[in-house]
Scaffold this motif. Sequence first.
Motif, PDB file in Angstrom:
ATOM      1  N   ILE C   4       0.839  -1.201   0.000  1.00  0.00           N
ATOM      2  CA  ILE C   4       0.000   0.000   0.000  1.00  0.00           C
ATOM      3  C   ILE C   4       0.873   1.249   0.000  1.00  0.00           C
ATOM      4  O   ILE C   4       1.913   1.286   0.665  1.00  0.00           O
ATOM      5  N   ALA C   5       0.424   2.288  -0.711  1.00  0.00           N
ATOM      6  CA  ALA C   5       1.101   3.587  -0.628  1.00  0.00           C
ATOM      7  C   ALA C   5       0.111   4.652  -0.169  1.00  0.00           C
ATOM      8  O   ALA C   5      -1.065   4.610  -0.509  1.00  0.00           O
ATOM      9  N   VAL C   6       0.630   5.605   0.589  1.00  0.00           N
ATOM     10  CA  VAL C   6      -0.161   6.760   0.988  1.00  0.00           C
ATOM     11  C   VAL C   6       0.457   7.983   0.316  1.00  0.00           C
ATOM     12  O   VAL C   6       1.620   8.313   0.571  1.00  0.00           O
ATOM     13  N   VAL C   7      -0.302   8.617  -0.550  1.00  0.00           N
ATOM     14  CA  VAL C   7       0.169   9.828  -1.223  1.00  0.00           C
ATOM     15  C   VAL C   7      -0.379  11.040  -0.463  1.00  0.00           C
ATOM     16  O   VAL C   7      -1.590  11.192  -0.326  1.00  0.00           O
ATOM     17  N   GLY C   8       0.531  11.878   0.042  1.00  0.00           N
ATOM     18  CA  GLY C   8       0.105  13.021   0.855  1.00  0.00           C
ATOM     19  C   GLY C   8      -0.035  12.618   2.303  1.00  0.00           C
ATOM     20  O   GLY C   8      -1.115  12.699   2.881  1.00  0.00           O
ATOM     21  N   PHE C  69      -3.765   5.216  -1.360  1.00  0.00           N
ATOM     22  CA  PHE C  69      -4.659   6.181  -0.725  1.00  0.00           C
ATOM     23  C   PHE C  69      -4.207   7.586  -1.103  1.00  0.00           C
ATOM     24  O   PHE C  69      -3.021   7.899  -0.977  1.00  0.00           O
ATOM     25  N   LEU C  70      -5.131   8.405  -1.549  1.00  0.00           N
ATOM     26  CA  LEU C  70      -4.823   9.810  -1.809  1.00  0.00           C
ATOM     27  C   LEU C  70      -5.302  10.618  -0.603  1.00  0.00           C
ATOM     28  O   LEU C  70      -6.502  10.706  -0.341  1.00  0.00           O
ATOM     29  N   ALA C  71      -4.344  11.195   0.131  1.00  0.00           N
ATOM     30  CA  ALA C  71      -4.690  11.870   1.386  1.00  0.00           C
ATOM     31  C   ALA C  71      -4.161  13.298   1.426  1.00  0.00           C
ATOM     32  O   ALA C  71      -3.913  13.845   2.498  1.00  0.00           O
ATOM     33  N   GLY C  72      -3.994  13.891   0.260  1.00  0.00           N
ATOM     34  CA  GLY C  72      -3.500  15.271   0.205  1.00  0.00           C
ATOM     35  C   GLY C  72      -4.605  16.278   0.489  1.00  0.00           C
ATOM     36  O   GLY C  72      -5.686  15.927   0.960  1.00  0.00           O
ATOM     37  N   VAL C  73      -4.318  17.547   0.198  1.00  0.00           N
ATOM     38  CA  VAL C  73      -5.318  18.588   0.420  1.00  0.00           C
ATOM     39  C   VAL C  73      -6.388  18.502  -0.658  1.00  0.00           C
ATOM     40  O   VAL C  73      -6.171  17.939  -1.742  1.00  0.00           O
ATOM     41  N   HIS C  74      -7.554  19.079  -0.356  1.00  0.00           N
ATOM     42  CA  HIS C  74      -8.628  19.085  -1.334  1.00  0.00           C
ATOM     43  C   HIS C  74      -8.132  19.757  -2.621  1.00  0.00           C
ATOM     44  O   HIS C  74      -7.473  20.780  -2.584  1.00  0.00           O
TER      45      HIS C  74
END
Lengths: 336, 336, 336, 336
Positions: C4-8, C69-74
């Motif tokens: 798994i990768a978490v971006v942001g 998972f994309l967890a950056g800013v809106h």
Amino acid sequence: MKRIAVVGGRGFVGGELLRLLVHHPEVEVAAVTSDTQAGRAVETAHPPLRGSGLRYSRRADLEPVDLVFLAGVHGSSAKIVDEVAALAPKIVDLTADFRIGDAALMERYYGWSREGEHAKAFVRGLPELHRKQIADADRVAVPGCMATSAILSLAPLASRGLLKDVQVDARTGSSGAGAGAGDANSHALRSGVMRVFAPFDHRHEAEVAEALRVDVSMTVTATPQVRGVQTLTKVAVGDVGERELLAMYRDDYGAEPFVRLVNSPRGTYRYPDPKVLLGSNFCDVGVVADGRGRALVIGSLDNLMKGAAGGAVQCMNLMLGLPETYGLTFPGLHPV
Amino acid sequence: MKRIAVVGGRGFVGGELLRLLVHHPEVEVAAVTSDTQAGRAVETAHPPLRGSGLRYSRRADLEPVDLVFLAGVHGSSAKIVDEVAALAPKIVDLTADFRIGDAALMERYYGWSREGEHAKAFVRGLPELHRKQIADADRVAVPGCMATSAILSLAPLASRGLLKDVQVDARTGSSGAGAGAGDANSHALRSGVMRVFAPFDHRHEAEVAEALRVDVSMTVTATPQVRGVQTLTKVAVGDVGERELLAMYRDDYGAEPFVRLVNSPRGTYRYPDPKVLLGSNFCDVGVVADGRGRALVIGSLDNLMKGAAGGAVQCMNLMLGLPETYGLTFPGLHPV
Amino acid sequence: MKRIAVVGGRGFVGGELLRLLVHHPEVEVAAVTSDTQAGRAVETAHPPLRGSGLRYSRRADLEPVDLVFLAGVHGSSAKIVDEVAALAPKIVDLTADFRIGDAALMERYYGWSREGEHAKAFVRGLPELHRKQIADADRVAVPGCMATSAILSLAPLASRGLLKDVQVDARTGSSGAGAGAGDANSHALRSGVMRVFAPFDHRHEAEVAEALRVDVSMTVTATPQVRGVQTLTKVAVGDVGERELLAMYRDDYGAEPFVRLVNSPRGTYRYPDPKVLLGSNFCDVGVVADGRGRALVIGSLDNLMKGAAGGAVQCMNLMLGLPETYGLTFPGLHPV
Amino acid sequence: MKRIAVVGGRGFVGGELLRLLVHHPEVEVAAVTSDTQAGRAVETAHPPLRGSGLRYSRRADLEPVDLVFLAGVHGSSAKIVDEVAALAPKIVDLTADFRIGDAALMERYYGWSREGEHAKAFVRGLPELHRKQIADADRVAVPGCMATSAILSLAPLASRGLLKDVQVDARTGSSGAGAGAGDANSHALRSGVMRVFAPFDHRHEAEVAEALRVDVSMTVTATPQVRGVQTLTKVAVGDVGERELLAMYRDDYGAEPFVRLVNSPRGTYRYPDPKVLLGSNFCDVGVVADGRGRALVIGSLDNLMKGAAGGAVQCMNLMLGLPETYGLTFPGLHPV
């Protein structure tokens, strides 16, 4: 200097009253009673009174004064009001005992009622609605904190026949529960809560209903602050727009010393927030239209001030013929 | 699966214990007693146990189990330990009753003591100092929360003879006062406090003194958080430098599963802060030298976890021959 | 083990995701990206990751993984989703970018929109409503925290055609504003607030409207807690009584692992309160009828868990064919 | 009426000053400057000033006044003091720029210093130590909040040669970090902290050392409250007993209007606690002997009042020949 007594000076409201009275320019505290604390220094329970030298006495030892505040627990005032009336020509009650004039309503929300006539002798202690009656009254009953916020939020709409489908969402800090509030109000259990403790049928709902002659539904949540009450009230106002609404509130409250219309397009504090009212006697009110037939009216106040002791002193000022704002000009602290 | 009972499961420590035990892979909760709550669902008092189906029973109905936790109020364990011992080969006590072995010390700080021999039968429940003894013990007494933080802060210096002029400044959240903590711990009175309730002679001071055989002075302040204990300890260490100090702590604690050396030059959380430990079993320790002969040792933990229930489960694991970290791997929440 | 990768991974949601993934039994964290933090230890920003050894890398250095998972800013996800899709067969987005399928609705609430088709490729990440679609999906968009609470509060009424005159009163803690939230969210200004920052037209309102195909009015208040969201929703339900309502919720949610019906006649926590849900993946729901044609539905959750990272991991479990509750069984802390 | 200007009126200290000045009976606010806010209403940043009508102006537009308060960020006063001096015969500085007279000390703690002569022209703004000099001074520098608490805690011992081995443990609320305090002071990250951000060498330490001519070690922890500073100071006092110590403090502070000796054997607030001082100008001091040669002195104040704006107004009163307590009699709120 007028001589004032506080009966039941142990609780939070009593302490707040004493703080205001000790700094008031035209009155002096003649006595503070608490049968359980008699003889003890008042400052032990109420640190802002350090240096006041006040001591609790027994109620039986009360001597005649110009005005008495009844600040005991709910239910205590009804038992002693006649005795107290023999010693003081004027009484301001801070309990719930005489807030509701209609005996059936009182029965429904409280499970008991003083005979109706007796309660009717008390004028509702909201100067914005009943200034003249209060000035002439011998007996005044200060409304509940959330009721005060909701009534002041709605009065301009009520007087214009615009109250329809009224939903009050009330939030209250922990000081509203009083000084001996039990385990559910311990710091560990009460910190950080969003506790819906009265989904419907809270007692303050009855006061709003009676004051404004409207059917109202109030939901109450215990929130994490110590002081401060806020009500968010939604009302179906049809096609009345925000500009019109704001004009109504400005008309009604523009000259009021303790009600402010807070509706800023900018800044951190655009609508009424109790955070900036602690220690002040203001009830801030804001109103927003949703463009779909409904208005949101936001009311905020300090429950121990405008919602209790501050409102009571405002009434006292009127009853004693003093300037209404005496002793009540503290503007709040920020940040706190 | 080992069968476990919790005696006195009504309070905060009892609730925390049950939460850990219910999720533990190798034990099952055979009984939770509370004479006042018998028959009621445990989840009413302890919401994290919703869905567990656990109900309180009476202590008199307790049946034999593998291990009992005593989690009642202070003073209750001494009264029942013999009865309980007849039902369980192993006991972990979470009250203060058996923490202090020396009868004179117990007398001085508590005003009473179990005869010395009895208390000596209990091993101090600090695996970092007494791992082997705990594994072999039938009776273990978990130390107080602030004592745990202070002892773990100082042990590396104590074993090297470096404890001189020890001043402990302890801060504690409101949950440490327990579930029925009285008006002074009501939300309104306890919120935002910096209440120095024990300038000197707090009972946990006695535990530190006995554990490390050192004279120690502890000052305790009640601070505004619900969970979390922190101790700031100043020690005269002469010309021992920070690098040397850090090496000592690394040597002693490098292999410990629940003690971490937290000493970052950067970031928001450079030293131990209980804020980031809630729910975890860590005791974080940091050490700084002032360059003038004195070191500051900072210890932080969650008082209900490593300072009580978590430490107790860690002992249980050792006593039952289970991996020491079972049921204790939650890393804390951030932000919270 | 799935990679798994978490971006942001710099913000609060990223930290929460990583905490869950590091302790998840069937996945491993292959990469955490943050272009501004590349090379730094993840634990500096997220203390619960102490000891994880994770370091931030640059997004450009991302290698193929099983799920991102994309967890950056809106606004950030829309820009990078195509690039990321080349490296990962499955994507879970935690920003607002793909929550709304209808382009006109997106335009109205956000002032921009990805072309509709693109957004429609994302399945709404609410397993309780779309379990099968999520299991089959390559792209899932996790709904907003307040939207999740409101949708789960209303779904049983929506499916029975009982949604009429829906008023949502939402309250949100400060962590919902994210890690770099500006002066208005500084501790001094945000502590103790009851800040009505969105009287109407909050963006989460659009999600509720689209998910349930209903006109809804949502008012949002920033409240003093760090974590936790609560929605109080009033609905006109006519003569449907409380018993009937409870039966509907029990039918719909009785088998759900993360939705609980909380409606106790007794105890301190009678209705859903986020205080007891911190760190848990539960959305608690309660429903009360006022006897006058209106129901109050109370929903509560931890905005970083069920309202973001927890909900995202629940979706991931479904998308990867793993048991839905893996990594999500923490029951909350009490008291905290 | 004396004419007063506040230069740098955007921050928390500026807002507090303005609140005090607007309600002061003998002064009027002639100007409030903020180059970034020029033209805007002051009440947007400072809600207690609602209704004041004050607007920010540019510093370049400042006209002659009787006294100027410099309330900008640290470092700003040194740059503008000469210009301001041309417009006002009297200056009270609230930044750190002129607090330290000794250039070497300033260099060591701040990394820069105004030439020593210049700083020496400023009298330390502590009336309890320098009342006469302040009354005669043209320039006064108000000490840091924690320095004020520590100096007032120690002065009675210092004047009697009893300061030995002085350890100050200081705790500070978030408002001390100022209005634009960065992410580490965001609500989510700062709530509930016990953050030891200065284990040693905090800048206020230098002020205590210079004021009392003593070597002192100060440790500073950021604690969870918004307002309020507390210092716990331990001093080796040999065989001087508590009764003697109390007599010293009573002798020195008995006639002081804003220093109170708080040492009660009973009640919830036995020792100084900033919780009961919010909005007041008191510095409460308490002293306890441990019976083993060491005394604990507890000092508490509101950092924005006695620790900044209140102390500054107290100095202004002296400098303008007004009664020292004018505008400063608010006794604090309880509970809050």
